[in-house]
Write an enzyme that holds these catalytic residues in place. Structure first.
Site, PDB file in Angstrom:
ATOM      1  N   LYS A  17       0.821  -1.215   0.000  1.00  0.00           N
ATOM      2  CA  LYS A  17       0.000   0.000   0.000  1.00  0.00           C
ATOM      3  C   LYS A  17       0.856   1.266   0.000  1.00  0.00           C
ATOM      4  O   LYS A  17       0.603   2.204  -0.763  1.00  0.00           O
ATOM      5  CB  LYS A  17      -0.921  -0.014   1.226  1.00  0.00           C
ATOM      6  CG  LYS A  17      -1.654   1.293   1.488  1.00  0.00           C
ATOM      7  CD  LYS A  17      -2.621   1.143   2.629  1.00  0.00           C
ATOM      8  CE  LYS A  17      -1.931   0.783   3.918  1.00  0.00           C
ATOM      9  NZ  LYS A  17      -1.043   1.859   4.409  1.00  0.00           N
ATOM     10  N   THR A  18       1.871   1.312   0.873  1.00  0.00           N
ATOM     11  CA  THR A  18       2.712   2.505   0.963  1.00  0.00           C
ATOM     12  C   THR A  18       3.424   2.756  -0.365  1.00  0.00           C
ATOM     13  O   THR A  18       3.526   3.891  -0.831  1.00  0.00           O
ATOM     14  CB  THR A  18       3.745   2.347   2.098  1.00  0.00           C
ATOM     15  OG1 THR A  18       3.045   2.098   3.320  1.00  0.00           O
ATOM     16  CG2 THR A  18       4.595   3.591   2.245  1.00  0.00           C
ATOM     17  N   ASP A 208      -4.471   8.170   3.540  1.00  0.00           N
ATOM     18  CA  ASP A 208      -3.992   6.831   3.877  1.00  0.00           C
ATOM     19  C   ASP A 208      -4.819   6.275   5.031  1.00  0.00           C
ATOM     20  O   ASP A 208      -5.378   7.036   5.834  1.00  0.00           O
ATOM     21  CB  ASP A 208      -2.506   6.935   4.269  1.00  0.00           C
ATOM     22  CG  ASP A 208      -1.841   5.568   4.378  1.00  0.00           C
ATOM     23  OD1 ASP A 208      -2.420   4.582   3.886  1.00  0.00           O
ATOM     24  OD2 ASP A 208      -0.741   5.494   4.954  1.00  0.00           O
ATOM     25  N   GLU A 209      -4.906   4.954   5.145  1.00  0.00           N
ATOM     26  CA  GLU A 209      -5.614   4.286   6.252  1.00  0.00           C
ATOM     27  C   GLU A 209      -7.027   4.859   6.430  1.00  0.00           C
ATOM     28  O   GLU A 209      -7.458   5.170   7.543  1.00  0.00           O
ATOM     29  CB  GLU A 209      -4.827   4.428   7.565  1.00  0.00           C
ATOM     30  CG  GLU A 209      -3.391   3.926   7.502  1.00  0.00           C
ATOM     31  CD  GLU A 209      -3.279   2.405   7.507  1.00  0.00           C
ATOM     32  OE1 GLU A 209      -4.308   1.722   7.353  1.00  0.00           O
ATOM     33  OE2 GLU A 209      -2.142   1.901   7.666  1.00  0.00           O
ATOM     34  N   GLN A 239      -8.903  -4.275   8.130  1.00  0.00           N
ATOM     35  CA  GLN A 239      -7.954  -3.888   9.170  1.00  0.00           C
ATOM     36  C   GLN A 239      -8.433  -2.669   9.956  1.00  0.00           C
ATOM     37  O   GLN A 239      -7.641  -1.939  10.535  1.00  0.00           O
ATOM     38  CB  GLN A 239      -6.579  -3.614   8.556  1.00  0.00           C
ATOM     39  CG  GLN A 239      -5.960  -4.843   7.917  1.00  0.00           C
ATOM     40  CD  GLN A 239      -4.546  -4.586   7.411  1.00  0.00           C
ATOM     41  OE1 GLN A 239      -3.629  -4.330   8.182  1.00  0.00           O
ATOM     42  NE2 GLN A 239      -4.367  -4.657   6.106  1.00  0.00           N
ATOM     43  N   ARG A 607       0.475 -10.269  10.182  1.00  0.00           N
ATOM     44  CA  ARG A 607       1.796  -9.704  10.519  1.00  0.00           C
ATOM     45  C   ARG A 607       2.898 -10.718  10.204  1.00  0.00           C
ATOM     46  O   ARG A 607       4.071 -10.359  10.107  1.00  0.00           O
ATOM     47  CB  ARG A 607       1.887  -9.350  12.008  1.00  0.00           C
ATOM     48  CG  ARG A 607       0.937  -8.278  12.556  1.00  0.00           C
ATOM     49  CD  ARG A 607       0.866  -7.049  11.706  1.00  0.00           C
ATOM     50  NE  ARG A 607      -0.234  -7.175  10.742  1.00  0.00           N
ATOM     51  CZ  ARG A 607      -0.342  -6.414   9.653  1.00  0.00           C
ATOM     52  NH1 ARG A 607       0.581  -5.524   9.364  1.00  0.00           N
ATOM     53  NH2 ARG A 607      -1.361  -6.563   8.830  1.00  0.00           N
TER      54      ARG A 607
END
Length: 763
Positions: A17-18, A208-209, A239, A607
């Site tokens: 994503k980043t 973002d997020e 998430q 994770r």
């Protein structure tokens, strides 16, 4: 490459994503978009710095001209320019959380209110929640539902405190963190020229997020992007795990309704994890009804099966995890830093820390502090230390006025002066407080004498009571448990849970002799051993002494799952996979809360890069009693073909059904005030009530069989043979001396001593 018009990017876990955000901005700049016209909003300064660094490597110094940062930092920058329009100086002060709570504490004192009822943290959280839902103090006071909730909770002055706090901040030229959002909204709402200015400046908006945005953030972004509609939001509904901070998952779930011409892109390839881990995560999240459908996949190799381990107790769980880390390090040539241990609550770190310490494995607590370094733990340990050694001056100074007993700092300083004058200990002066010349008032001397008498009573019990019995007595008699229990904020609940976990550890120490001290001699072993508090403190000293600031980076990472979001590790252990722990018992009363817990588990699973291990304990100390635990329902949701079941467990009992009519701490409530932004998505369904009572208790025709009373908690619906069904309003004290206040619709409130009460848990 699609930079014009509204865009939503659904980014699965480990999908890069980043990287996508970074390259999207670089592409925009290469297409001639002026970086001054780009607004990129993130949730952490770390993410903003990382993105800007990557962009600058490709685009050079032009990256400096981007408006990129957290919501709060970007809006603070905007307010420095525009604040005089709403009466604030451009050089306004920003109050951090401690500043804000200290001001509230001062206002509560000035108003002559009880600070045990109007705790600064409780008042602050209520005000914060209001602002994040775009309520100012006038909106709050005009909202009959909110004011009614406050009266019902015994806090009718909250609206007034909100008003006084806001006026004091304004007078001081100060804004707290929530004001940075609220005042930005006010500027855009009340000053059309300001709105027009920034709509033209920020021709391209990226968020973002997005799944973590709250109502205020959503409304501001919507306003800023309204003219050009070149808005790109990136996130993963799977998430979304911050509802307790005000995040509203509906912002992303229903985003398409805001923009009919929205283009949606799904990043579904996971570059992080093995196929087994990805498929296991997919199995779990598929059980959520409210989600944006996507199919996360990976080209990575299959990898190992998910290991499922069972322990007899939480302490044994710690030992199993530590031993597994040692074996994996040897067999796979790994380092400590290749491992992470994730847990649902901070209190769970205790058994993990102790096991790692005993095995000589270096570890580090992330996103928090070591269990024994937490304030509430150190406060209670200071009482223990005084019971063993009343000459311990640091312990004395720490808790002589905590919880508050009106022995002020000035009085303590006078005692210190007297002790130095007579070359003796503080305790010696305190014992003779009415004989020594100190200049302390008679009223304060009386309070000191009461404190001394309390500590003496603990000393008398030291050799005749077990460590747990005395520790429980100290926790209650000192008022520390009552102080922590009264704070219903998320932080307050965590502090109370931590103290309960310390008492659980002492109970296990008392019952089983769990200690790292040398074994007692044969003569002593022949007698029943009373494990006392002084022996426990010796054992604990080994833990706290080992917790120096070791700069060695080769450490196992310990953290809550919330703290782990956005991180990745080769080997992940998710511990405490038990019903009522994960999912949390407080999240089993509605589908929305349960689905957030499942998303949290999804975050935990994803994770892991190469190996994932799940563990649970069949027994765990709760409220000082050993209770039987049931494996988490989430474990069952993973297809067995992806699991290496190492438990050999007996068939588990049927799982409890999800309730749908529960309210209480953490419950939803509130009502709609006049909406300051009617053109936008409706405000979330109120914000969290301080207190609530269920209006429709359940009935049952099942033959009556009482449940374990030690598991009774506030908010539960229960059945009593005589009084019928009712709702647990409050639980006070530590079992077996705890009592519950239960509201029965027909008979009213009844106080029941839990060790004698025969109650069946309905929900």
């Amino acid at each position: 490459m699609c930079i014009d018009g509204p865009v939503m990017i659904i980014a699965g876990a480990g999908s890069g994503k980043t990287r996508v955000l970074v390259h999207r901005i670089i592409h925009m700049m290469h297409q001639g978009v002026d970086p001054f016209n780009i607004l990129a909003l993130t949730f952490t300064n770390k993410a903003a710095r990382e993105m800007k660094k990557r962009i600058s490597l490709n685009a050079g110094d032009e990256a400096r001209n981007l408006w990129m940062g957290t919501f709060h930092s970007v809006f603070a920058k905007l307010l420095r320019i525009e604040a005089p329009r709403i009466g604030y100086p451009a050089s306004f002060t920003i109050y951090d959380t401690d500043d804000a709570k200290n001001l509230i504490k001062e206002i509560v004192r000035e108003q002559g209110l009880d600070d045990k009822i109007y705790k600064p943290s409780t008042v602050y959280n209520r005000i914060s929640n209001a602002k994040n839902n775009l309520f100012n103090w006038r909106d709050y006071q005009e909202n009959t539902q909110l004011m009614s909730d406050d009266r019902q909770a015994g806090k009718p002055m909250l609206g007034t405190l909100f008003e006084l706090y806001q006026k004091r901040c304004f007078k001081a030229g100060a804004m707290d963190f929530d004001d940075l959002l609220y005042n930005t909204f006010v500027l855009l709402r009340d000053f059309p020229e300001v709105l027009h200015k920034y709509q033209n400046k920020f021709k391209y908006v990226l968020v973002d997020e997005f799944q973590d945005t709250n109502y205020a953030q959503y409304v501001i972004v919507k306003k800023l992007a309204a003219q050009h509609e070149n808005i790109c939001v990136v996130g993963d509904d799977a998430q979304s795990i911050y509802a307790f901070r005000g995040a509203n998952i509906q912002n992303i779930l229903s985003y398409e309704s805001d923009y009919p011409d929205l283009k949606t892109f799904k990043l579904e390839q996971n570059y992080r994890s093995t196929k087994t881990i990805v498929e296991a995560a997919n199995c779990v999240i598929a059980n959520n009804r409210n989600q944006l459908k996507k199919s996360v996949w990976t080209q990575n190799h299959d990898g190992e099966l998910v290991r499922l381990m069972k322990a007899l107790s939480d302490n044994e769980e710690g030992n199993i995890v530590a031993n597994t880390i040692i074996e994996d390090k040897m067999n796979l040539r790994l380092s400590n830093k290749d491992f992470a241990i994730l847990y649902r609550t901070n209190a769970q770190s205790r058994s993990m820390e102790e096991a790692l310490r005993r095995k000589g494995i270096a570890y580090r607590i992330y996103g928090g502090i070591s269990f024994y370094a937490r304030k509430e733990i150190k406060d209670l340990l200071a009482y223990f230390r005084l019971a063993v050694n009343p000459a311990d001056e640091e312990a004395m100074k720490r808790i002589i006025n905590y919880p508050k007993r009106e022995i002020g700092k000035t009085s303590v300083e006078k005692v210190i002066v007297a002790a130095q004058r007579e070359n003796t200990s503080l305790w010696n002066i305190l014992e003779r407080i009415n004989e020594v010349e100190t200049g302390i008032s008679a009223a304060t001397r009386g309070r000191i004498a009461d404190f001394v008498a309390m500590i003496r009573s603990f000393q008398v019990m030291l050799k005749t009571h077990s460590a747990f019995d005395l520790a429980s007595q100290i926790a209650q008699s000192s008022g520390l448990l009552r102080e922590l229990y009264a704070d219903k904020s998320p932080e307050g609940v965590s502090h109370y849970e931590n103290v309960q976990e310390l008492l659980n550890g002492i109970k296990e120490f008392t019952d089983k002799g769990t200690t790292s001290l040398p074994a007692p001699s044969a003569e002593i072993e022949s007698k029943p051993e009373l494990r006392t508090l002084d022996v426990f403190l010796q054992d604990i000293a080994l833990v706290t002494d080992a917790e120096s600031d070791d700069k060695n980076e080769d450490t196992v990472s310990l953290m809550t799952i919330h703290s782990a979001k956005g991180l990745e590790f080769s080997n992940v252990f998710v511990v405490g996979m038990e019903e009522n722990l994960f999912p949390s018992q407080m999240a089993l009363q509605s589908r929305e809360e349960l689905e957030e817990e499942r998303r949290l588990f999804y975050v935990a699973i994803t994770r892991a890069e190469k190996r994932l291990t799940l563990s649970y304990a069949s027994t765990r100390y709760k409220w000082g009693n050993l209770v039987t635990c049931e494996p988490s329902r989430f474990v069952d949701e993973i297809d067995p073909k992806f699991v290496n079941d190492m438990t050999h467990a007996v068939p588990r009992p049927a799982q409890a059904k999800i309730g749908s009519n529960w309210s209480g701490f953490g419950g939803r409530g509130g009502g709609a005030a006049k909406d300051p932004a009617p053109a936008y998505k409706s405000r979330p369904e109120g914000f969290k009530k301080l207190s609530s009572v269920s209006q429709s208790p359940s009935t049952s025709t099942v033959p009556f069989e009482a449940d374990d009373s030690s598991t009774i908690q506030e908010g539960m619906e229960v059945e009593h043979q005589k009084f019928g069904t009712g709702k647990v309003v409050r639980v006070e004290g530590i079992f077996p001396d705890s009592k519950a206040t239960v509201n029965f619709p027909v008979h009213g409130n009844k106080q029941l001593l839990l060790k004698f009460a025969k109650l069946r848990i309905l929900k």
